[in-house]
Write an enzyme that holds these catalytic residues in place. Structure first.
Site, PDB file in Angstrom:
ATOM      1  N   LYS A  34      61.640  26.698  -6.987  1.00 32.58           N
ATOM      2  CA  LYS A  34      62.162  27.740  -8.032  1.00 32.58           C
ATOM      3  C   LYS A  34      62.611  27.409  -9.146  1.00 32.58           C
ATOM      4  O   LYS A  34      62.199  27.981 -10.249  1.00 32.58           O
ATOM      5  CB  LYS A  34      63.076  28.669  -7.074  1.00 32.58           C
ATOM      6  CG  LYS A  34      62.401  29.102  -5.549  1.00 32.58           C
ATOM      7  CD  LYS A  34      63.435  30.015  -5.115  1.00 32.58           C
ATOM      8  CE  LYS A  34      64.846  29.481  -4.783  1.00 32.58           C
ATOM      9  NZ  LYS A  34      64.693  28.283  -3.391  1.00 32.58           N
ATOM     10  N   ARG A  74      69.166  36.725  -1.422  1.00 31.77           N
ATOM     11  CA  ARG A  74      69.020  35.919  -0.408  1.00 31.77           C
ATOM     12  C   ARG A  74      69.354  36.511   0.767  1.00 31.77           C
ATOM     13  O   ARG A  74      69.146  35.960   2.056  1.00 31.77           O
ATOM     14  CB  ARG A  74      70.048  34.885  -0.605  1.00 31.77           C
ATOM     15  CG  ARG A  74      69.391  33.180  -1.153  1.00 31.77           C
ATOM     16  CD  ARG A  74      70.606  32.435  -1.091  1.00 31.77           C
ATOM     17  NE  ARG A  74      70.258  31.223  -1.089  1.00 31.77           N
ATOM     18  CZ  ARG A  74      70.143  30.214  -2.191  1.00 31.77           C
ATOM     19  NH1 ARG A  74      70.253  30.875  -3.567  1.00 31.77           N
ATOM     20  NH2 ARG A  74      70.064  29.044  -1.939  1.00 31.77           N
ATOM     21  N   ARG A 119      66.168  14.286  -4.747  1.00 33.25           N
ATOM     22  CA  ARG A 119      66.222  14.904  -6.159  1.00 33.25           C
ATOM     23  C   ARG A 119      67.572  14.558  -6.878  1.00 33.25           C
ATOM     24  O   ARG A 119      68.823  14.440  -6.275  1.00 33.25           O
ATOM     25  CB  ARG A 119      66.002  16.283  -6.158  1.00 33.25           C
ATOM     26  CG  ARG A 119      66.973  17.205  -5.834  1.00 33.25           C
ATOM     27  CD  ARG A 119      66.075  18.470  -5.771  1.00 33.25           C
ATOM     28  NE  ARG A 119      67.335  19.674  -5.164  1.00 33.25           N
ATOM     29  CZ  ARG A 119      67.011  20.898  -4.930  1.00 33.25           C
ATOM     30  NH1 ARG A 119      65.849  21.487  -5.363  1.00 33.25           N
ATOM     31  NH2 ARG A 119      67.906  21.629  -4.599  1.00 33.25           N
ATOM     32  N   ARG A 172      73.422  16.591  -6.471  1.00 30.58           N
ATOM     33  CA  ARG A 172      74.194  17.901  -5.764  1.00 30.58           C
ATOM     34  C   ARG A 172      74.831  17.473  -4.493  1.00 30.58           C
ATOM     35  O   ARG A 172      74.076  16.894  -3.611  1.00 30.58           O
ATOM     36  CB  ARG A 172      73.217  19.118  -5.459  1.00 30.58           C
ATOM     37  CG  ARG A 172      72.984  19.765  -6.993  1.00 30.58           C
ATOM     38  CD  ARG A 172      71.763  20.884  -6.799  1.00 30.58           C
ATOM     39  NE  ARG A 172      72.036  21.757  -5.689  1.00 30.58           N
ATOM     40  CZ  ARG A 172      71.218  22.675  -5.301  1.00 30.58           C
ATOM     41  NH1 ARG A 172      70.469  23.117  -6.254  1.00 30.58           N
ATOM     42  NH2 ARG A 172      71.706  23.543  -4.245  1.00 30.58           N
ATOM     43  N   ARG A 212      70.765  24.577   5.233  1.00 35.62           N
ATOM     44  CA  ARG A 212      70.301  25.409   4.138  1.00 35.62           C
ATOM     45  C   ARG A 212      69.023  26.300   4.644  1.00 35.62           C
ATOM     46  O   ARG A 212      68.746  27.468   4.501  1.00 35.62           O
ATOM     47  CB  ARG A 212      70.041  24.933   2.914  1.00 35.62           C
ATOM     48  CG  ARG A 212      71.416  24.629   2.431  1.00 35.62           C
ATOM     49  CD  ARG A 212      71.469  23.465   1.454  1.00 35.62           C
ATOM     50  NE  ARG A 212      70.639  23.902   0.220  1.00 35.62           N
ATOM     51  CZ  ARG A 212      70.139  22.657  -0.639  1.00 35.62           C
ATOM     52  NH1 ARG A 212      70.439  21.562  -0.446  1.00 35.62           N
ATOM     53  NH2 ARG A 212      69.745  23.168  -1.656  1.00 35.62           N
TER      54      ARG A 212
HETATM   55  P1  AMP Z   1      70.772  27.271  -4.972  1.00 35.41           P
HETATM   56  O1  AMP Z   1      71.041  26.393  -6.110  1.00 35.41           O
HETATM   57  O2  AMP Z   1      70.150  28.411  -5.137  1.00 35.41           O
HETATM   58  O3  AMP Z   1      70.232  26.247  -3.897  1.00 35.41           O
HETATM   59  O4  AMP Z   1      72.282  27.671  -4.224  1.00 35.41           O
HETATM   60  C1  AMP Z   1      73.139  26.685  -3.999  1.00 35.41           C
HETATM   61  C2  AMP Z   1      74.156  27.306  -2.959  1.00 35.41           C
HETATM   62  O5  AMP Z   1      74.878  28.371  -3.692  1.00 35.41           O
HETATM   63  C3  AMP Z   1      73.413  28.129  -1.551  1.00 35.41           C
HETATM   64  O6  AMP Z   1      73.280  26.876  -0.761  1.00 35.41           O
HETATM   65  C4  AMP Z   1      74.652  29.016  -1.251  1.00 35.41           C
HETATM   66  O7  AMP Z   1      75.845  28.550  -0.880  1.00 35.41           O
HETATM   67  C5  AMP Z   1      75.173  29.564  -2.605  1.00 35.41           C
HETATM   68  N1  AMP Z   1      74.261  30.645  -3.365  1.00 35.41           N
HETATM   69  C6  AMP Z   1      73.445  30.580  -4.425  1.00 35.41           C
HETATM   70  N2  AMP Z   1      72.920  31.906  -4.448  1.00 35.41           N
HETATM   71  C7  AMP Z   1      73.430  32.569  -3.339  1.00 35.41           C
HETATM   72  C8  AMP Z   1      73.004  34.061  -2.859  1.00 35.41           C
HETATM   73  N3  AMP Z   1      72.276  34.749  -3.778  1.00 35.41           N
HETATM   74  N4  AMP Z   1      73.667  34.313  -2.242  1.00 35.41           N
HETATM   75  C9  AMP Z   1      74.557  33.607  -1.065  1.00 35.41           C
HETATM   76  N5  AMP Z   1      75.059  32.406  -1.562  1.00 35.41           N
HETATM   77  C10 AMP Z   1      74.162  31.731  -2.664  1.00 35.41           C
END
Ligand code: AMP
Length: 214
Positions: free
Chosen positions: A13, A88, A127, A161, A172
């Site tokens: 994404k 989400r 990554r 990360r 996740r």
């Molecule tokens: P991402 O970079 O999108 O993989 O997000 C990393 C982490 O941020 C996720 O595993 C969640 O802990 C938190 N996070 C990001 N976006 C959301 C969301 N829309 N709702 C809840 N937690 C989020």
């Protein structure tokens, strides 16, 4: 045009969102990036979110809806927004619908990026990014041309990360299937869902997304 990129962690994404930003001048609204910035800045939200993110769980709906609501007030979103990692949960999807209506914006398409779990885990665990410009790399598929030097900006610092490890990634994925995958049915029922194969080469996925949102 405003679109949502929907898919499990590692589906690509963020990669596709950055391509759309460079190509079409849209803005990438990544709640994950915004939360990581809050963690790095040591804000109250960042303090609350850090452990939850490291474990691969979801930050509360209230926090992320608040962040997105504020972000949608900035004028740059008028040129088109790509929601990356938001919504989400079903509650977030409902909140987004109300927010867009309030701000006079429309949702044009939701693009689901499909990928199988084993590939997702391998992608995510390997990554890393340039600490300076954010260019993405992978230990198996895309190392910098010159070892230890970013191809794009020449920086020698890289980041990995804390939640890109096998254990957090397994959680996740579980969270994705439990909380986020119901959004596929939700947007399908609304008639806005398009689906692309996220396992294809980056350029092929970009072309499929362009077709899907045309
Ligand atoms: P991402 O970079 O999108 O993989 O997000 C990393 C982490 O941020 C996720 O595993 C969640 O802990 C938190 N996070 C990001 N976006 C959301 C969301 N829309 N709702 C809840 N937690 C989020």
């Amino acid at each position: 045009m405003n679109i949502i990129l929907l898919g499990p962690p590692g589906a690509g994404k963020g990669t596709q969102a950055r391509i759309l930003v460079d190509r079409d001048g849209m803005v990438q609204l990544s709640t994950g990036d915004m939360l990581r910035e809050a963690v790095a800045a040591g804000t109250e939200i960042g303090r609350q979110a850090k452990a939850v993110m490291d474990a691969g769980d979801l930050v509360t709906d209230e926090i992320v809806i608040g962040i997105i609501s504020d972000r949608l007030d900035r004028p740059d979103v008028k040129g088109g927004a790509i929601f990356d990692g938001f919504p989400r949960t079903l509650a977030q999807a409902d909140a987004l619908q109300s927010l867009l209506a309030e701000k006079g914006m429309a949702l044009d398409a939701v693009v689901e990026m499909r990928c199988d779990d084993e590939e997702l885990i391998e992608r995510v665990v390997g990554r890393f990014t340039c600490a300076h410009c954010g260019e993405g790399y992978h230990a198996t598929y895309k190392m910098p041309d010159k070892e230890g030097v970013c191809d794009k900006c020449g920086s020698t610092e890289f980041k990995h990360r804390p939640d890109d490890n096998r254990e957090a990634m397994q959680n996740r994925l579980l969270v994705y299937y439990k909380e986020t995958s119901p959004l596929i049915g939700y947007y399908h029922a609304k008639g806005s869902l398009k689906s692309v194969d996220g396992t294809a080469a980056i350029d092929t996925v970009t072309a499929s997304i362009a077709d899907a949102i045309r």
